[in-house]
Design a protein around this motif. Sequence first.
Motif, PDB file in Angstrom:
ATOM      1  N   GLN A  44       0.838  -1.191   0.000  1.00  0.00           N
ATOM      2  CA  GLN A  44       0.000   0.000   0.000  1.00  0.00           C
ATOM      3  C   GLN A  44       0.873   1.241   0.000  1.00  0.00           C
ATOM      4  O   GLN A  44       1.653   1.474   0.923  1.00  0.00           O
ATOM      5  N   ALA A  45       0.770   2.047  -1.052  1.00  0.00           N
ATOM      6  CA  ALA A  45       1.559   3.272  -1.169  1.00  0.00           C
ATOM      7  C   ALA A  45       0.893   4.405  -0.398  1.00  0.00           C
ATOM      8  O   ALA A  45      -0.297   4.359  -0.089  1.00  0.00           O
ATOM      9  N   ASP A  46       1.683   5.461  -0.122  1.00  0.00           N
ATOM     10  CA  ASP A  46       1.126   6.650   0.515  1.00  0.00           C
ATOM     11  C   ASP A  46       0.295   7.465  -0.465  1.00  0.00           C
ATOM     12  O   ASP A  46      -0.689   8.094  -0.078  1.00  0.00           O
ATOM     13  N   VAL A  47       0.693   7.469  -1.730  1.00  0.00           N
ATOM     14  CA  VAL A  47      -0.015   8.203  -2.783  1.00  0.00           C
ATOM     15  C   VAL A  47      -0.084   7.306  -4.015  1.00  0.00           C
ATOM     16  O   VAL A  47       0.926   6.718  -4.408  1.00  0.00           O
ATOM     17  N   THR A  48      -1.256   7.203  -4.624  1.00  0.00           N
ATOM     18  CA  THR A  48      -1.418   6.417  -5.849  1.00  0.00           C
ATOM     19  C   THR A  48      -2.006   7.287  -6.943  1.00  0.00           C
ATOM     20  O   THR A  48      -3.098   7.842  -6.789  1.00  0.00           O
ATOM     21  N   LEU A  49      -1.268   7.430  -8.045  1.00  0.00           N
ATOM     22  CA  LEU A  49      -1.765   8.076  -9.264  1.00  0.00           C
ATOM     23  C   LEU A  49      -1.322   7.190 -10.417  1.00  0.00           C
ATOM     24  O   LEU A  49      -0.188   7.284 -10.898  1.00  0.00           O
ATOM     25  N   LEU A  50      -2.203   6.290 -10.843  1.00  0.00           N
ATOM     26  CA  LEU A  50      -1.810   5.293 -11.829  1.00  0.00           C
ATOM     27  C   LEU A  50      -1.581   5.924 -13.198  1.00  0.00           C
ATOM     28  O   LEU A  50      -2.308   6.813 -13.625  1.00  0.00           O
ATOM     29  N   SER A  51      -0.558   5.439 -13.875  1.00  0.00           N
ATOM     30  CA  SER A  51      -0.188   5.941 -15.192  1.00  0.00           C
ATOM     31  C   SER A  51      -0.858   5.115 -16.287  1.00  0.00           C
ATOM     32  O   SER A  51      -0.990   3.896 -16.157  1.00  0.00           O
ATOM     33  N   PRO A  52      -1.252   5.752 -17.400  1.00  0.00           N
ATOM     34  CA  PRO A  52      -1.762   4.996 -18.548  1.00  0.00           C
ATOM     35  C   PRO A  52      -0.635   4.427 -19.398  1.00  0.00           C
ATOM     36  O   PRO A  52      -0.899   3.717 -20.371  1.00  0.00           O
ATOM     37  N   ASN A  53       0.617   4.732 -19.047  1.00  0.00           N
ATOM     38  CA  ASN A  53       1.761   4.293 -19.840  1.00  0.00           C
ATOM     39  C   ASN A  53       2.205   2.911 -19.383  1.00  0.00           C
ATOM     40  O   ASN A  53       3.011   2.778 -18.455  1.00  0.00           O
ATOM     41  N   ASP A  54       1.659   1.883 -20.009  1.00  0.00           N
ATOM     42  CA  ASP A  54       1.991   0.510 -19.639  1.00  0.00           C
ATOM     43  C   ASP A  54       1.797  -0.390 -20.846  1.00  0.00           C
ATOM     44  O   ASP A  54       1.205  -0.003 -21.847  1.00  0.00           O
ATOM     45  N   ASP A  55       2.304  -1.617 -20.721  1.00  0.00           N
ATOM     46  CA  ASP A  55       2.153  -2.628 -21.777  1.00  0.00           C
ATOM     47  C   ASP A  55       1.186  -3.724 -21.367  1.00  0.00           C
ATOM     48  O   ASP A  55       1.280  -4.852 -21.837  1.00  0.00           O
ATOM     49  N   GLY A  56       0.257  -3.394 -20.469  1.00  0.00           N
ATOM     50  CA  GLY A  56      -0.778  -4.345 -20.118  1.00  0.00           C
ATOM     51  C   GLY A  56      -0.427  -5.222 -18.936  1.00  0.00           C
ATOM     52  O   GLY A  56       0.647  -5.105 -18.336  1.00  0.00           O
ATOM     53  N   PRO A  57      -1.335  -6.141 -18.587  1.00  0.00           N
ATOM     54  CA  PRO A  57      -1.187  -6.941 -17.367  1.00  0.00           C
ATOM     55  C   PRO A  57      -0.152  -8.047 -17.495  1.00  0.00           C
ATOM     56  O   PRO A  57       0.207  -8.482 -18.582  1.00  0.00           O
ATOM     57  N   ARG A  58       0.313  -8.493 -16.328  1.00  0.00           N
ATOM     58  CA  ARG A  58       1.241  -9.609 -16.214  1.00  0.00           C
ATOM     59  C   ARG A  58       1.044 -10.234 -14.840  1.00  0.00           C
ATOM     60  O   ARG A  58       0.382  -9.643 -13.969  1.00  0.00           O
ATOM     61  N   ASN A  59       1.645 -11.357 -14.610  1.00  0.00           N
ATOM     62  CA  ASN A  59       1.659 -11.955 -13.277  1.00  0.00           C
ATOM     63  C   ASN A  59       2.955 -11.538 -12.592  1.00  0.00           C
ATOM     64  O   ASN A  59       4.045 -11.966 -12.992  1.00  0.00           O
ATOM     65  N   PRO A  60       2.899 -10.706 -11.548  1.00  0.00           N
ATOM     66  CA  PRO A  60       4.138 -10.229 -10.922  1.00  0.00           C
ATOM     67  C   PRO A  60       4.943 -11.339 -10.268  1.00  0.00           C
ATOM     68  O   PRO A  60       6.140 -11.160 -10.011  1.00  0.00           O
ATOM     69  N   ALA A  61       4.309 -12.475  -9.997  1.00  0.00           N
ATOM     70  CA  ALA A  61       5.052 -13.595  -9.419  1.00  0.00           C
ATOM     71  C   ALA A  61       6.113 -14.120 -10.378  1.00  0.00           C
ATOM     72  O   ALA A  61       7.045 -14.818  -9.957  1.00  0.00           O
ATOM     73  N   ASN A  62       5.998 -13.771 -11.666  1.00  0.00           N
ATOM     74  CA  ASN A  62       6.987 -14.201 -12.653  1.00  0.00           C
ATOM     75  C   ASN A  62       8.148 -13.218 -12.790  1.00  0.00           C
ATOM     76  O   ASN A  62       9.094 -13.486 -13.533  1.00  0.00           O
ATOM     77  N   CYS A  63       8.085 -12.084 -12.101  1.00  0.00           N
ATOM     78  CA  CYS A  63       9.164 -11.100 -12.184  1.00  0.00           C
ATOM     79  C   CYS A  63      10.413 -11.639 -11.476  1.00  0.00           C
ATOM     80  O   CYS A  63      10.320 -12.233 -10.406  1.00  0.00           O
ATOM     81  N   THR A  64      11.559 -11.393 -12.080  1.00  0.00           N
ATOM     82  CA  THR A  64      12.821 -11.883 -11.525  1.00  0.00           C
ATOM     83  C   THR A  64      13.731 -10.759 -11.047  1.00  0.00           C
ATOM     84  O   THR A  64      14.750 -11.030 -10.414  1.00  0.00           O
ATOM     85  N   LEU A  65      13.374  -9.504 -11.359  1.00  0.00           N
ATOM     86  CA  LEU A  65      14.268  -8.388 -11.083  1.00  0.00           C
ATOM     87  C   LEU A  65      13.555  -7.272 -10.340  1.00  0.00           C
ATOM     88  O   LEU A  65      12.371  -7.018 -10.570  1.00  0.00           O
ATOM     89  N   ALA A  66      14.300  -6.591  -9.463  1.00  0.00           N
ATOM     90  CA  ALA A  66      13.884  -5.308  -8.888  1.00  0.00           C
ATOM     91  C   ALA A  66      14.872  -4.280  -9.416  1.00  0.00           C
ATOM     92  O   ALA A  66      16.074  -4.362  -9.136  1.00  0.00           O
ATOM     93  N   ILE A  67      14.388  -3.324 -10.205  1.00  0.00           N
ATOM     94  CA  ILE A  67      15.251  -2.374 -10.901  1.00  0.00           C
ATOM     95  C   ILE A  67      15.095  -0.996 -10.265  1.00  0.00           C
ATOM     96  O   ILE A  67      13.982  -0.503 -10.102  1.00  0.00           O
ATOM     97  N   VAL A  68      16.229  -0.369  -9.912  1.00  0.00           N
ATOM     98  CA  VAL A  68      16.243   0.931  -9.256  1.00  0.00           C
ATOM     99  C   VAL A  68      16.591   2.020 -10.263  1.00  0.00           C
ATOM    100  O   VAL A  68      17.508   1.859 -11.082  1.00  0.00           O
ATOM    101  N   HIS A  69      15.873   3.144 -10.185  1.00  0.00           N
ATOM    102  CA  HIS A  69      16.056   4.286 -11.072  1.00  0.00           C
ATOM    103  C   HIS A  69      16.188   5.562 -10.247  1.00  0.00           C
ATOM    104  O   HIS A  69      15.838   5.603  -9.072  1.00  0.00           O
ATOM    105  N   THR A  70      16.659   6.639 -10.891  1.00  0.00           N
ATOM    106  CA  THR A  70      16.503   7.998 -10.381  1.00  0.00           C
ATOM    107  C   THR A  70      15.742   8.799 -11.427  1.00  0.00           C
ATOM    108  O   THR A  70      15.858   8.538 -12.625  1.00  0.00           O
ATOM    109  N   ASP A  71      14.956   9.784 -10.971  1.00  0.00           N
ATOM    110  CA  ASP A  71      14.110  10.512 -11.926  1.00  0.00           C
ATOM    111  C   ASP A  71      14.825  11.692 -12.571  1.00  0.00           C
ATOM    112  O   ASP A  71      14.336  12.252 -13.543  1.00  0.00           O
ATOM    113  N   GLU A  72      15.984  12.114 -12.018  1.00  0.00           N
ATOM    114  CA  GLU A  72      16.797  13.212 -12.561  1.00  0.00           C
ATOM    115  C   GLU A  72      16.106  14.568 -12.460  1.00  0.00           C
ATOM    116  O   GLU A  72      16.525  15.529 -13.090  1.00  0.00           O
ATOM    117  N   GLY A  73      15.035  14.663 -11.688  1.00  0.00           N
ATOM    118  CA  GLY A  73      14.376  15.937 -11.438  1.00  0.00           C
ATOM    119  C   GLY A  73      14.861  16.552 -10.137  1.00  0.00           C
ATOM    120  O   GLY A  73      15.929  16.197  -9.620  1.00  0.00           O
TER     121      GLY A  73
END
Length: 423
Positions: free
Chosen positions: A155-184
Amino acid sequence: MMPTRVRPVAPEFYVTSGFGNRSGGFHWGTDFGRNGGSGGQPVFAAQGGSVVMVGPASGFGQWVVLDHPTADGSGTTVYGHVIPEVRQGQRVVAGQRIARINPDSNTNGGVAPHLHFEVHRYVWVQPGPDRLDPVLWLASSAPPATGGTPVGQLQADVTLLSPNDDGPRNPANCTLAIVHTDEGDPNGPIEDLLGWLKQERAQASYTLLVGRDGRIGRSNDDNYVPWAAGSPANERGLHLCFKGRASQSRAEWLAQGRQLDAGARVLRDWRDRYGIPLVKLSGAQMRAGQKGVGGHVDTVDAWHSTDHTDPGPGFPWDVLLAKAAGNTTPEEGFLMALSHEQQQRIFTELTQKLPSRSKYRTNDEPVDTLAGMVLNIDARIHEESTEREALNGVKSAIDLVRREAGRGDAGAQAVLAKINGGK
């Protein structure tokens, strides 16, 4: 005694589509599914109330709609893509079985079997502000009588879902946690970044993001493929963005204790929920199919889908992963226990140029603080050294006058007389 609010599906169900913006338009409810298929699985009343609508419904095949009196918690709940097991006008209690998920796409509205669940503040209405986010509404609910652990996602503190996605998946199949910075702006609120990602023109999104204040924002549900690092990293990974820049030094990152704590909480959840180990991977290891944690830059090394370098060479992977695993050192624990203001003060002292603290300094030009701290850990050390040197010089001069006066030098005898007060 029955609980007043119950999740409408069994514990093994997870969110397959959240409430909010989607590439196909705004989604006014929350969808629940499970591994191995959802068809035929039971559906439970989320609150006590009465069946006000049941049977055929456009887009759902069939539905059940419950009205909840104030005594039961108020509002209206909707259960779509189901085969009803109750009749109109029937009274139900929270947690009572009311339907099963329709397994037949030919009669359930043309979709893969799942439960579509809606919450209305008052009565059922067409899309509008009185529709509530079901995940938030269910935050304090109990599982149905089948027992088990809570469904859903962090549960996040703030949720604003983005329309920018490639559709649904099963997250149990994910193998990676990828870290980014936003550069802002590193100090900007997470709402600003979420608001930008909510626009189609942003052409980007993440799963979760964390601000310097330690708050967590959700940009995509875990079970949706974000636009974060190109393929196949998008599909294989859950993506966590830190408000910050790849140019930040290690010391700058370590000064952000609350942000690192929040990031560690996310990685810990993904480890516990989806089995992604808290192990730092290289690009070659990602390409080889190993499971673990890495940066956007590592996905570039693995697949060359983008050209980003975040989160940067100063990012403290060792500290973040240790915190996620609960293995921080005493020194790190001490620093993270300090307030944000205290951490900033220590950061300033250790990294910024300040004048010498000695009262005998010849100017106020800045010095490298680390070197200055070595030379002037306490200004008194330098002052005492200077004063001792001066006193030693005076003592040496007096000894010389005394020696010369003893040899009969009249000038030296006159000076010695003045030193002795004329005696």
